[in-house]
Design a protein around this motif. Sequence first.
Motif, PDB file in Angstrom:
ATOM      1  N   PRO A   1      34.295  48.843  34.346  1.00 14.33           N
ATOM      2  CA  PRO A   1      35.294  47.744  34.419  1.00 14.33           C
ATOM      3  C   PRO A   1      36.733  48.269  34.455  1.00 14.33           C
ATOM      4  N   ALA A   2      37.077  49.203  33.596  1.00 18.08           N
ATOM      5  CA  ALA A   2      38.445  49.732  33.597  1.00 18.08           C
ATOM      6  C   ALA A   2      38.771  50.400  34.914  1.00 18.08           C
ATOM      7  N   ALA A   3      37.784  51.103  35.493  1.00 19.96           N
ATOM      8  CA  ALA A   3      38.023  51.764  36.781  1.00 19.96           C
ATOM      9  C   ALA A   3      38.290  50.729  37.875  1.00 19.96           C
ATOM     10  N   LEU A   4      37.523  49.627  37.891  1.00 20.84           N
ATOM     11  CA  LEU A   4      37.748  48.575  38.881  1.00 20.84           C
ATOM     12  C   LEU A   4      39.137  47.946  38.709  1.00 20.84           C
ATOM     13  N   ILE A   5      39.535  47.728  37.469  1.00 22.17           N
ATOM     14  CA  ILE A   5      40.836  47.098  37.219  1.00 22.17           C
ATOM     15  C   ILE A   5      41.973  48.028  37.658  1.00 22.17           C
ATOM     16  N   VAL A   6      41.885  49.298  37.314  1.00 18.16           N
ATOM     17  CA  VAL A   6      42.948  50.235  37.675  1.00 18.16           C
ATOM     18  C   VAL A   6      43.019  50.397  39.197  1.00 18.16           C
ATOM     19  N   TYR A   7      41.858  50.565  39.818  1.00 15.96           N
ATOM     20  CA  TYR A   7      41.863  50.739  41.269  1.00 15.96           C
ATOM     21  C   TYR A   7      42.348  49.463  41.968  1.00 15.96           C
ATOM     22  N   GLY A   8      41.969  48.299  41.433  1.00 11.15           N
ATOM     23  CA  GLY A   8      42.440  47.041  42.028  1.00 11.15           C
ATOM     24  C   GLY A   8      43.940  46.886  41.881  1.00 11.15           C
ATOM     25  N   ALA A   9      44.487  47.320  40.750  1.00 10.79           N
ATOM     26  CA  ALA A   9      45.939  47.208  40.551  1.00 10.79           C
ATOM     27  C   ALA A   9      46.695  48.111  41.519  1.00 10.79           C
TER      28      ALA A   9
ATOM     29  N   VAL B   1      46.732  46.236  45.285  1.00  9.60           N
ATOM     30  CA  VAL B   1      47.146  44.827  45.427  1.00  9.60           C
ATOM     31  C   VAL B   1      47.806  44.653  46.803  1.00  9.60           C
ATOM     32  N   PRO B   2      47.591  43.533  47.528  1.00 14.53           N
ATOM     33  CA  PRO B   2      46.896  42.314  47.074  1.00 14.53           C
ATOM     34  C   PRO B   2      45.390  42.353  47.255  1.00 14.53           C
ATOM     35  N   TRP B   3      44.891  43.303  48.067  1.00 11.92           N
ATOM     36  CA  TRP B   3      43.437  43.289  48.326  1.00 11.92           C
ATOM     37  C   TRP B   3      42.638  43.635  47.051  1.00 11.92           C
ATOM     38  N   GLY B   4      43.261  44.301  46.136  1.00 10.19           N
ATOM     39  CA  GLY B   4      42.540  44.702  44.916  1.00 10.19           C
ATOM     40  C   GLY B   4      42.425  43.629  43.875  1.00 10.19           C
ATOM     41  N   VAL B   5      42.964  42.428  44.140  1.00 11.36           N
ATOM     42  CA  VAL B   5      42.848  41.352  43.142  1.00 11.36           C
ATOM     43  C   VAL B   5      41.379  41.025  42.868  1.00 11.36           C
ATOM     44  N   VAL B   6      40.571  41.066  43.909  1.00 11.82           N
ATOM     45  CA  VAL B   6      39.138  40.781  43.729  1.00 11.82           C
ATOM     46  C   VAL B   6      38.509  41.810  42.803  1.00 11.82           C
ATOM     47  N   LEU B   7      38.886  43.092  42.956  1.00  9.42           N
ATOM     48  CA  LEU B   7      38.348  44.141  42.084  1.00  9.42           C
ATOM     49  C   LEU B   7      38.788  43.951  40.641  1.00  9.42           C
ATOM     50  N   ILE B   8      40.047  43.470  40.479  1.00  7.81           N
ATOM     51  CA  ILE B   8      40.529  43.241  39.114  1.00  7.81           C
ATOM     52  C   ILE B   8      39.719  42.141  38.446  1.00  7.81           C
TER      53      ILE B   8
END
Length: 573
Positions: A151-159, A162-169
């Motif tokens: 989960p932390a990896a998805l949040i960091v990579y999504g951040a 952005v904006p495409w990483g919002v889904v990952l966050i």
Amino acid sequence: MPIAGPSGQTVAVLRTIAVAPVRGVILAGLSLLGLGALLAQVLVLILTTSFGLIFLVPWAVDQARRVTDARRKLAARWDLVYIAQPYTPEPAPPQPDAEGFYPSEGWLYKTPRMPNLYAKIDWMLDDRATWRDFAWLLLNATVGNVLALAPAALIVYGALTVPWGVVLIVLGFLSAPVLLRLHTSGSRALLGPTRRGMRGRPSQWLLDWGHCAGLAGLSLFGLVALVAPRAWRVANYRRRVAGDWCGVPVAKPFATRTTKRDRLFFAVDPVVGLLITVVPVQLVVYGGWGLALPQTWRWFAGPNEPDWAAGWYGQIAGSDWLAIPVGVALVAVGLRLSGPAARLNGLWTRLMLAPSPEQALAQRVRELTQTRAEATDTAEAELRRIERDLHDGAQARLVAMGLGLGALEQLIDQDPGRAKEVLSKVRNNSAKALAELRDLVRGIHPPVLADRGLGDAVRALALDTPLPVKVHVDLPRRLDPPIETAAYFAVSEVLTNVTKHAEATAVQVDIRLVEDALELTVRDDGRGGADMSRGTGLRGVARRLSAFDGVMTVQSPVGGPTTVQMTLRVSEG
């Protein structure tokens, strides 16, 4: 103040989703501590099997238990999942025996430190929960880290995207509680209590591996024994080792000479014996020193790896990551094979060094003939001694009493004063005659031996010895009276010999029953030397023991200490 109602539940869910990735990072940090504890256990296993540093085992297991206990507490605090302590109760502290010694592993210790250490190691290694902790540490450093850090990896990579990483966050926050719940469920399955115990004893595996290493060394020593002038002594030692280490008793020959079979055994054993024991020894050595230790050293040393940590060392199929688990697996397999290998070595020793049926029969006939003659001579000598003691002691006192009573009969009317003096002498002679008769009876069969048994009789004998004598007795049952008598007088004669010749300040007597053998050991801290093994006293002890298939060995180097070991065969009670 907690918030009630649907809005409060919504806030609680959102709070759980928000903090779940942080908790995953905390679990990842805990996995790093677990990895350190895991490496500590591997290193201690290597050092223990290689150098015998067993005092490190409890420390390494305690470090692992600290990490697993932290995971249990986090499960109770975060997920309200209580994981009970799975460990078996700690053994009670060792207690001294009647003489103040602490028995452990066949040895006597003056302090409880070593017996307590051995008991703690057996308790830890033979507990299934210890090995389940080991498995959890290994899985938590791999699979557990994926669940905790995803989960932390998805949040960091999504951040970062952005904006495409919002889904990952969003996916990272939503998946965090689910993945952490899986982590808790797996931890509860491994770290909770289990209904099954260990099928084997890992502590015994370590002991068996040590025996295998010792047997391998003895096999190589056979090349030296092959040309030794008294090779039969080494052969007898190998027979004793086969019984003590391998659980395969091997009969000793009656004659004290080196036979052709002994020489053949020493010529072949460096090949056959070494092949039997080298597999488990090398599996542990290569698994530990060749894989686990070099790779661990490389990780701590940095990128400049030493030459000995490459190729066959510290790698498997060119992979550094496989070195640790494969090394641990090889060590485990080597330890597990040590017991069967040691027993196979004992069977090989019995095949080569046990007397043939014809030799055993001839040996038994000679032994019975000699022991019968010696028993007859001993009985005749004992009868002559009793007759001499009666003639020179009690009989003379009784004759003197008769003469005194005759004189008393004449003087009682004529001279009452003189009669009182004669009566006093008669009373003194009566007391002396009674004391001499008691000593004579005690020399034939002590009353305490008949009433209280061998252990208390030897303790009473120790009290009458001018030297301080410590007595340790391990007799689960009473023995036959003839065996107890022979053992009592054997110990008595040895103590007399120590008092006269050893110049000792302390003596220790050990008496124990091992299967069908009564073992008597007398140790002193005297000067030793040839005088301790001479004289008719110890020869008489050997003759007395021979009637019960007994043997006696005396180890008395110059300067001491002296050890006299006696063994008698006993029948099943």
